[in-house]
Every structure is written in C-alpha cells, then in structure tokens.
Design an enzyme around this catalytic site. Structure first.
Site, PDB file in Angstrom:
ATOM      1  N   ASP A  24      78.820 -57.617 -46.519  1.00 56.99           N
ATOM      2  CA  ASP A  24      79.878 -57.617 -47.536  1.00 56.99           C
ATOM      3  C   ASP A  24      80.536 -56.246 -47.717  1.00 56.99           C
ATOM      4  OD1 ASP A  24      78.931 -60.131 -47.791  1.00 56.99           O
ATOM      5  OD2 ASP A  24      78.216 -59.957 -49.854  1.00 56.99           O
ATOM      6  N   GLY A  27      70.774 -61.796 -47.223  1.00 57.72           N
ATOM      7  CA  GLY A  27      71.540 -62.328 -46.096  1.00 57.72           C
ATOM      8  C   GLY A  27      71.407 -61.473 -44.847  1.00 57.72           C
ATOM      9  N   ASP A  49      71.232 -55.583 -54.942  1.00 57.71           N
ATOM     10  CA  ASP A  49      70.175 -56.120 -55.808  1.00 57.71           C
ATOM     11  C   ASP A  49      68.785 -55.779 -55.268  1.00 57.71           C
ATOM     12  OD1 ASP A  49      71.785 -57.161 -57.738  1.00 57.71           O
ATOM     13  OD2 ASP A  49      71.916 -59.150 -56.830  1.00 57.71           O
ATOM     14  N   LYS A  68      71.906 -52.502 -46.578  1.00 56.42           N
ATOM     15  CA  LYS A  68      72.306 -53.616 -45.713  1.00 56.42           C
ATOM     16  C   LYS A  68      73.246 -54.559 -46.447  1.00 56.42           C
ATOM     17  CE  LYS A  68      71.205 -57.247 -46.628  1.00 56.42           C
ATOM     18  NZ  LYS A  68      70.776 -58.548 -47.152  1.00 56.42           N
ATOM     19  N   THR A  69      74.258 -55.041 -45.858  1.00 62.70           N
ATOM     20  CA  THR A  69      75.030 -56.226 -46.244  1.00 62.70           C
ATOM     21  C   THR A  69      76.353 -56.233 -45.490  1.00 62.70           C
ATOM     22  OG1 THR A  69      76.097 -57.551 -47.937  1.00 62.70           O
ATOM     23  CG2 THR A  69      76.022 -55.223 -48.422  1.00 62.70           C
ATOM     24  N   ARG A 110      65.330 -64.517 -50.051  1.00 66.26           N
ATOM     25  CA  ARG A 110      66.018 -64.038 -51.249  1.00 66.26           C
ATOM     26  C   ARG A 110      65.119 -63.977 -52.490  1.00 66.26           C
ATOM     27  NH1 ARG A 110      71.279 -63.006 -50.552  1.00 66.26           N
ATOM     28  NH2 ARG A 110      72.485 -64.135 -48.993  1.00 66.26           N
ATOM     29  N   TYR A 156      78.873 -67.254 -41.341  1.00 66.07           N
ATOM     30  CA  TYR A 156      77.613 -67.283 -40.596  1.00 66.07           C
ATOM     31  C   TYR A 156      77.812 -66.904 -39.134  1.00 66.07           C
ATOM     32  CZ  TYR A 156      76.222 -69.444 -44.902  1.00 66.07           C
ATOM     33  OH  TYR A 156      76.013 -69.648 -46.225  1.00 66.07           O
TER      34      TYR A 156
END
Ligand code: FBP
Length: 548
Positions: A202, A78, A173, A199-200, A142, A421
């Site tokens: 989240d 993402g 992951d 990175k993320t 992904r 988004y």
C-alpha cells in the site's frame, strides 16, 4: 519443488547491500527523538522505549567476535514482494556475525508465536526462497498481537527456544504492535528485543526516516505492466472504457504511482476527493465529462484508475456508511427478517433524509453490499464494494441522460478490472530484492547491537545501493494518538497521499492533457537482467519525493 527458468536464474542473484554491510560495522547514535505528535502521552505509554536515538550503521575496521544468538521472525498481514529477501538478509546477517546463530520462523503470522507453531530456517530452506515472491516460506497471518495473555504465551516459546529477539515484518498496525510488545518485554526486563521491518504494498508506511515500505515498488510495476497492456488493447480496438480498481486499502499511493507510470486518461485520488468534499455524483460527473470530451473527438475509449479505498473518502458516503453501521448493529435481528426484495426500501425508510437519498441513488448491487458484508467489528468491508462497477454504471447512466438532452454524442462500452492479488506475490524487482535484503541485514545488526523497539531502515535508495544508508528508527518516533474502536490508542501515523507533495503535483499538472489526449505509456514487464535504467529504477513516487 519444480522451478521455472526465471526462478533458477534468480536464485543466483546476489542482492546489493549498502557499503556499511560489506565489512565490519559500528553503530553511530544520533540525538534523542520525539514522537510525531502527542509527545507526552506517547512518552507515558512507552516509558522504556521512548526518546531513543536514531541509529546508523557505519563501516568499521574493528573486528568484533559476536556471540551466537537465536532469533525469531514473523511475517504479518498482507503479502508483499520481497518478504523472503528480508528473511534471507536477516539469516545471512546473523550467520555472518556468528555461524552458530539460529533463525526460527513462526508459522502463519503472529498466531504462530502465540500457538508455538514454528520451524528452524536452515541454509537449505533459505536457499529455496532467495529472490522469490510470496510469504510461503513460513506463511503470514493477520492475528493482532495486542493482549498481555498473547505476550506471555509468546514468552513461553521464546524462553524454550532461547530466543534473544523477534523480528516482525509488517505494516503500520503490526509495527505498532511490535512496539507495544517491545515495551512490554522491556518493562518486564524479560531480555527479549523486538525489531520491526516496514512492509506493505500500500505504500502508506513511510515518513521522514522510512522512505518506502517494501513491496510497493514491485506491486506497482506489475499493475502498471498490466494497465499498460490494457491501454494498448484499448488503443487498438478503440471501443471500450476500462475502469480499473487498484488495491491499497485507504491511501491512493498505488493508483497515483501507476498513473505516473502509465499516463491513463483518468485517475481518481481519494485524498483529493475528500479534501474537495466531492460527492459521488461529483466524481461520476468528472469522469463523464472526460468521456464526453474524448467522444467529441471521436475517441470512445479510455482508462480510469480507481483507488480501492475511494468510497470511504467521499464525505457523504462516509456519513452514510457510518449511519448504516450504527443502524444495522442495533437492528440486526429485525433486518434479518426483512425479505431480500424489501430490504432496500426498508433501509431507505430508516435512514436520515440525506443518507436515504444517497442510498436510494446507488445501484442495486452496491446498495446490497453495503448492508451485507460486515467485518467482525460490525463495519462494512469497503474493499468488497465493487467501486469499478459502481462508477462504470453510474457514468453510463449520466451519459445516457446527457444523450437525451443532446449534450453528448458517443458510444460508451465498459470493461471492469480489479488488480490486487496479482501483484502482491510477484518476484521482487531488483529494487525490492536489494532493499529487502538490506532491511533484513539491518535488522540483524539491530539485534546484535542489543536494540529493541526499533524499525530497520534503509535510506537514500534512489542512489546506487552502495550509497544506501542503513540503520534503525525508534518506532515511538512515528507514533501519534488516534481513535480506534472508540478509544484513543498510540499508533504509527499512516501516510496518505500528500496533495502538496511532488508526486501528486506532477500528476495534477499533466492530467488534463492525459484526459483528452491518448498519451499512454506501456511500461512492459519487470526486467531482472539487463541495463540498469531498465532493471533498477525506483518508483516514480520515490524519485519525485527525493528530487530537490
Ligand atoms: P497489509 O496492509 O497487511 O500489507 O495489506 C495490504 C492489502 O494488500 C491491502 O492493499 C488490501 O486492502 C488488503 O491487504 C487485502 O487483505 P486480504 O489479504 O486479507 O484480502
């Protein structure tokens, strides 16, 4: 490319770097490291990349003439604000050490490596993307890099382009896969290094060495801006309860950070719901009670923040989803012949008593989503479940019951939102612009110093940038064994919200006041130019975690 006024002004922004990167650097190595758990198994699986020391880059007076190197970069998963700055930092770091070095970008994620789809990133291209949001410079994807066949396909193009190292910018992951790839190339003596970058949005890729994943800062600031605007609207019209779902897949870091920034009436934290073994009805009752208490004061408005992954953390829902997954996997054919109007009754008749009752209590739309949208592994795609609508509807039903029983007097009208988004490709805040650029620089230093199986790290980021500490952490150090698709696998341990951590404890100490009062904070939009207290503040989460 037509640019906005902000983009033009932002292109000239020079991200701040840790002091170590302002001149020549040398590597300082620490003690050998251990994985966070399952040390014997991780060591056995990663014999070539296990136990390496943490490295730190420190200033040096010695000028070294480094050879030119070719490096490949991949954006994985993402989008997160700041990805372009990781690439610019990597590019500048490599060119600074030797102007003849080259950077290749693999197109649309790890798939680009396997499919040999790439482009050379030149000074002109990099210039167009400095300090901008998005991953569009090379695109992201992904595709999971996990099979030997993929590693070998990758090696073909690596050889063809004479690439010395791959830098993989991704979440837990993707960095796990980066580590597996590093080990594979090391075992083969292929002479190819693999470096990861955290990175993320989240915020769940963090640990003792990695303070935060990039993008979390900007995304939370964007969501907090919009929630603040909603709160002001809400406090002006005084007629709606806004149910706001926030991205973040499993962990509730984004919802918690936004709560700390905007002080909503209610914020649900999935990790707490699980720890307290709450049922869906418990969550609904908790919200309905707060609504009723405000109504008793004549306040029929408010805000509720809901983390994206909530459903999976409600133990009873987890059991229901798991039984549904198993049942539908083995009865897909029969189910496909059941008329839509009979599907709900059919499912109720097939489930265990406990799960059938919960399923029957769900609103029609959600019940349908649970049986329809499945991913390639046969799992319900929980992110598609409209939890914000589910909760708004169920709270409404509960309040209607209470009204009949004379326990509640008030009006309850709702608006629902989902923010995700909207924030993932925002122009990076100064924090993310600087952090990402520094991460890219650290990645270039890891490459030049021959490291593999490391994640770039920048620490002490609540201090001014010149005091930031740059280095690299062996990825194996972050790993433990977890069950994936029925098999035990080495993976980077995901960081969920810690209920004994300062961010949650701070929130928990204030939430009762926020629930009953209207204590909203309106953070406003991210500022890029202006006083440092307005432009350069890290997230509340990071500030609380770093405070003694
Ligand atoms: P990453 O973990 O790859 O950084 O992605 C984060 C995320 O934005 C989650 O918050 C969200 O659940 C998911 O991606 C959405 O995925 P997609 O981009 O495939 O719709």
């Amino acid at each position: 490319m037509t640019k906005s006024a902000l983009e033009i002004a932002r292109a000239a922004y020079q991200p701040k770097l840790p002091k170590a990167f302002r001149g020549s650097v040398k590597v300082s190595e620490g003690e050998p490291t251990q994985s966070v758990a399952n040390q014997d198994e991780i060591k056995r699986i990663f014999p070539n990349t296990y136990g390496m020391p943490i490295v730190q880059f420190v200033e040096s007076n010695t000028q070294i003439n480094y050879p030119a190197v070719n490096v490949g970069v991949i954006l994985s998963g993402g989008q997160a604000p700041g990805g372009h700055n990781v690439i610019s930092g990597l590019f500048d770091g490599l060119k600074n050490l030797n102007p003849d070095s080259k950077l290749y970008g693999f197109i649309l994620g790890p798939g680009g490596l396997v499919d040999h789809n790439y482009m050379e990133l030149t000074t002109e291209i990099i210039y167009e993307y400095r300090n901008t949001g998005g991953f569009d410079i090379i695109g992201s994807g992904r595709t999971k890099l996990e099979s030997e066949a993929q590693f070998e396909k990758g090696l073909e193009i690596i050889r063809e382009l004479n690439i010395k190292a791959l830098v993989i910018i991704g979440g837990d992951d993707s960095n796990t896969n980066a580590c597996v790839l590093a080990e594979y190339y090391a075992a083969k003596k292929a002479n190819v290094q693999v470096i990861g970058c955290p990175k993320t949005i989240d915020g769940d890729l963090k640990n003792d060495q990695i303070e935060t994943s990039f993008g979390f800062d900007t995304a939370c600031k964007v969501y907090s801006e919009v929630i603040g605007n909603i709160q002001r609207d809400c406090n002006s019209a005084r007629k709606y309860w806004h149910f706001i779902k926030l991205m973040g897949r499993s962990a509730s870091h984004i919802a918690l950070e936004c709560a700390l920034q905007v002080q909503p009436n209610i914020c649900i934290v999935s990790e707490e719901v699980e720890a307290k073994n709450m049922s869906l009805d418990d969550v609904v009752t908790y919200i309905a009670k707060a609504v009723a208490a405000r109504a008793a004061q004549g306040h029929n408005f408010g805000t509720v923040l809901i983390p994206e992954g909530l459903i999976e953390f409600i133990p009873a829902m987890k059991k229901l989803i798991s039984e549904l997954n198993d049942f539908l996997a083995s009865n897909a054919e029969e189910f496909s012949h059941i008329k839509k109007s009979h599907q709900r009754d059919y499912i109720v008749s097939k489930l265990s008593k406990e799960n059938a009752e919960i399923y029957a209590s769900l609103p029609e739309g959600v019940a349908r989503q649970l049986t329809l949208d499945r991913d390639p592994h046969g799992n319900v795609q929980v992110s598609l479940i409209e939890t914000e609508k589910l909760l708004a509807e169920m709270v409404g039903n509960k309040l209607a019951e209470w009204k009949e029983q004379g326990k509640y007097v008030g009006k309850f009208a709702t608006q629902v939102h989902f923010f995700g988004y909207e924030g993932r490709c925002a122009a990076p805040s100064n924090y993310d612009a600087d952090y990402c650029y520094s991460l890219g620089y650290a990645a270039s230093a890891l490459v030049i110093n021959g490291k593999t199986g490391y994640m770039a790290s920048i620490r002490n980021t609540t201090a001014p940038a010149e005091k930031w500490i740059a280095g690299g952490v062996p990825i194996t150090m972050m790993m433990n064994m977890e069950k994936r698709n029925g098999e035990m696998k080495p993976v980077i341990q995901k960081a969920l919200v810690k209920l004994d951590g300062k961010p949650f404890r701070t929130f928990a100490s204030k939430r009762d006041d926020w629930a009953i009062n209207t204590d909203y904070v309106y953070p406003g939009p991210i500022q890029y130019f202006g006083p440092t207290e307005v432009c350069d503040q890290p997230t509340k989460t990071l500030q609380l975690e770093q405070s003694k």
